[in-house]
Design an enzyme around this catalytic site. Structure first.
Site, short mmCIF file in Angstrom:
data_model
loop_
_atom_site.label_atom_id
_atom_site.label_comp_id
_atom_site.label_asym_id
_atom_site.label_seq_id
_atom_site.Cartn_x
_atom_site.Cartn_y
_atom_site.Cartn_z
N GLU A 128 0.85 -1.20 0.03
CA GLU A 128 -0.10 0.18 0.04
C GLU A 128 0.79 1.25 -0.10
OE1 GLU A 128 -3.13 -0.05 -0.65
OE2 GLU A 128 -3.77 -2.03 0.28
N ARG A 132 0.35 3.85 -3.39
CA ARG A 132 -0.02 5.17 -3.01
C ARG A 132 0.82 6.15 -2.96
NH1 ARG A 132 -5.68 3.68 -0.01
NH2 ARG A 132 -5.72 1.36 -0.25
N ASP A 255 -4.43 -9.90 -8.25
CA ASP A 255 -4.57 -8.94 -9.37
C ASP A 255 -3.39 -8.49 -10.03
OD1 ASP A 255 -4.41 -7.71 -6.76
OD2 ASP A 255 -6.52 -6.76 -6.99
N GLU A 393 -12.31 -0.57 -9.91
CA GLU A 393 -12.14 -1.54 -10.85
C GLU A 393 -13.07 -1.39 -11.93
OE1 GLU A 393 -11.89 -2.19 -7.52
OE2 GLU A 393 -10.01 -2.19 -7.33
N THR A 479 -1.07 0.56 -10.31
CA THR A 479 -2.33 -0.07 -9.83
C THR A 479 -3.34 0.89 -9.11
OG1 THR A 479 -3.14 -2.00 -9.17
CG2 THR A 479 -1.31 -0.93 -7.83
#
Ligand code: DMJ
Length: 488
Positions: A128, A132, A255, A393, A479
């Protein structure tokens, strides 16, 4: 390396941000009503962004996320209770893209004067933090050329480095930023497989190979690792390097690993042959074992235990429509481009159908799709989790499908999502997820996720913008939807 132009082949148009502040009551009914006026759509989405940002600013400035109903910070998310401004860092490139200059300046100023991880005495996710914070800063550097962001990206990435100190090079899942001590048992495929795009670019702009070397070691390790039927399990022991599960998925545990194989190749200017081959091989296994068609003729992605499907598809896996579209568009495997595009269309249609079948127009967190979800008495309610937490998504796939096919249906579907967000997720003080998409009076979850500003609103805005803005020929989106330049 300096900044990369946001808009290719076109003169940049600056807009007065004040013009974007239309009233929330203005929601065009459908795109076809406004073919001549995409500005109206962009203005509406800018207004949503301002609503999310201004309320975060009012009630949670410097904290990580907002609880819009309680009108206070939300301290239980992935970055915890420290004042690390996750929403600021995640949202800033979207503000920049939308030409919301005064809001952008406020965010930059906070980063320049307040941002620090030094006192974060908590175990925080490597994944994360990378997608981010490192991704957010790198994107801001690429867009603006402002050296502040290059320094911050390096500062954050350096905080992650202790996690990679394992015999395999596969990182632990978490690290304490204050003590530098890593933490975690088994590591997750989508965590350690989602670093290359950021780490490659960071090495490129700093002339420091440390980050790329770390990322290459992981890629090499995974390339050499045995795979049963070509499938990648979701868990791996970072000490011994053995797989720790038989579960394979394009949902949350897998993913973005698949996504980064393709995007690493694209980012390299299509020179990174190893990532390309790993992507092609992994997708062969995905197509063979994970893609299913249900009795409603809906194509879906199942997770697997070994090769046994559980027929459950997560909202997170709805990004895969976009992934297959991008694979088709990039000719990563020219023989399969048409097949990739067909799968992309069908997966995106399935995710749209899940939105359409709910009572709110928003899609559930996870659904069992083995049986018909359309026939019978309410038998479509096969969701295994009925919440919607502002995830991007499905609109992400609409974005790629729009860019690649120019079929206006994807703009129409995106507009349906805007209307549903406005109806069910908008609060007086920001946006919130909802706890049951099958209840038109659903309660809200009181969390404005930072990815709503980073991703959901960015993809929606880009859906109504020119293809030349952040062209897929020049940028790859990490992503978390932070654009990074293709390195030619
Ligand atoms: C985001 O942080 C990223 O898109 C990630 O890859 C998956 N989860 C969230 C959004 O749903």
């Amino acid at each position: 390396m300096g900044s990369v132009p946001l808009i290719s082949n076109h003169k940049r148009r600056y807009q007065n941000p004040a013009k974007a502040q239309t009233t929330s009551s203005f929601v065009p009914k459908s795109v076809s009503d406004f073919d001549e006026n995409l500005d109206a759509h962009r203005s509406k989405i800018k207004e949503m962004m301002l609503h999310a940002w201004n309320n975060y600013k009012l009630y949670a400035w410097g904290k990580n996320e907002l609880s819009p109903i309680s009108k206070m910070s939300y301290d239980h998310g992935v970055f915890g209770k420290h004042n690390t401004g996750a929403t600021i860092v995640d949202a800033l490139d979207t503000l920049y893209l939308m030409n919301l200059t005064s809001e952008y300046d406020e965010g930059r100023n906070w980063i320049a004067t307040q941002f620090s991880l030094d006192e974060v005495d908590e175990n925080i996710s490597v994944f994360e933090t990378n997608i981010r914070f490192v991704g957010g800063f790198l994107s801001l550097y690429a867009l603006t050329g402002d050296l502040l962001y290059k320094d911050k990206a390096k500062y954050v990435a350096d905080k992650l480095l202790p996690a990679f100190n394992t015999p395999t090079g596969i990182p632990y899942t978490r690290v304490n930023f204050k003590t530098g001590v890593p933490d975690g048992g088994s590591s997750i495929l989508s965590d350690f497989g989602t670093l290359s795009v950021e780490f490659n670019y960071l090495s490129y702009i700093t002339n420091d190979s440390t980050y790329k070397t770390i990322s290459d070691r992981i890629t090499n390790f995974l390339n050499a690792k045995e795979k049963s039927n070509g499938l990648y399990p979701s868990w791996l022991d970072p000490q011994t390097g053995t797989w720790d599960s038989k579960v394979s998925t394009l949902g949350g545990l897998g993913d973005s690993f698949y996504e980064y194989l393709l995007k690493s190749w694209l980012q390299s200017g299509k020179t990174d042959g190893k990532s390309r081959q790993m992507f092609i091989d992994a997708i062969v296994a995905v197509m063979k074992y994970m893609i299913k068609i249900n009795p409603d003729h809906l194509t879906y992605l199942t997770s697997l235990i070994g090769t046994i499907p559980d027929n459950r598809m997560e909202h997170l896996a709805c990004f895969a429509g976009g992934l297959f579209a991008l694979a088709s568009n990039s000719n990563v495997n020219i023989n399969l481009s048409q097949q990739y595009l067909n799968i992309a269309k069908e997966l995106t249609r399935t995710c749209h159908t899940l939105y359409q079948l709910s009572d709110t127009g928003l899609g559930p967190e996870a659904t069992y799709l083995e049986y018909s979800i359309m026939q019978g008495n309410g038998s479509w309610r096969y969701s295994s989790s009925v919440k919607y937490i502002l995830r991007p998504e499905t609109v992400e796939s609409y974005f790629y499908m729009w860019r690649i096919t120019h079929n206006p249906i994807y703009r129409d579907w995106a507009w349906e999502a805007v209307q549903a967000l406005e109806k069910h997720c908008r609060t007086a003080n920001g946006y919130s997820g909802i706890i049951d998409v099958y209840n038109r009076n659903s309660a809200q979850d009181n969390v404005q996720q930072s990815f709503f500003l980073a991703e959901t609103l960015k993809y929606l805005y880009l859906l109504y913008s020119s293809d030349n803005i952040l062209s897929l020929n020049e940028w790859v989106f990490n992503t978390e939807a932070h654009p990074l330049p293709i390195l030619k």
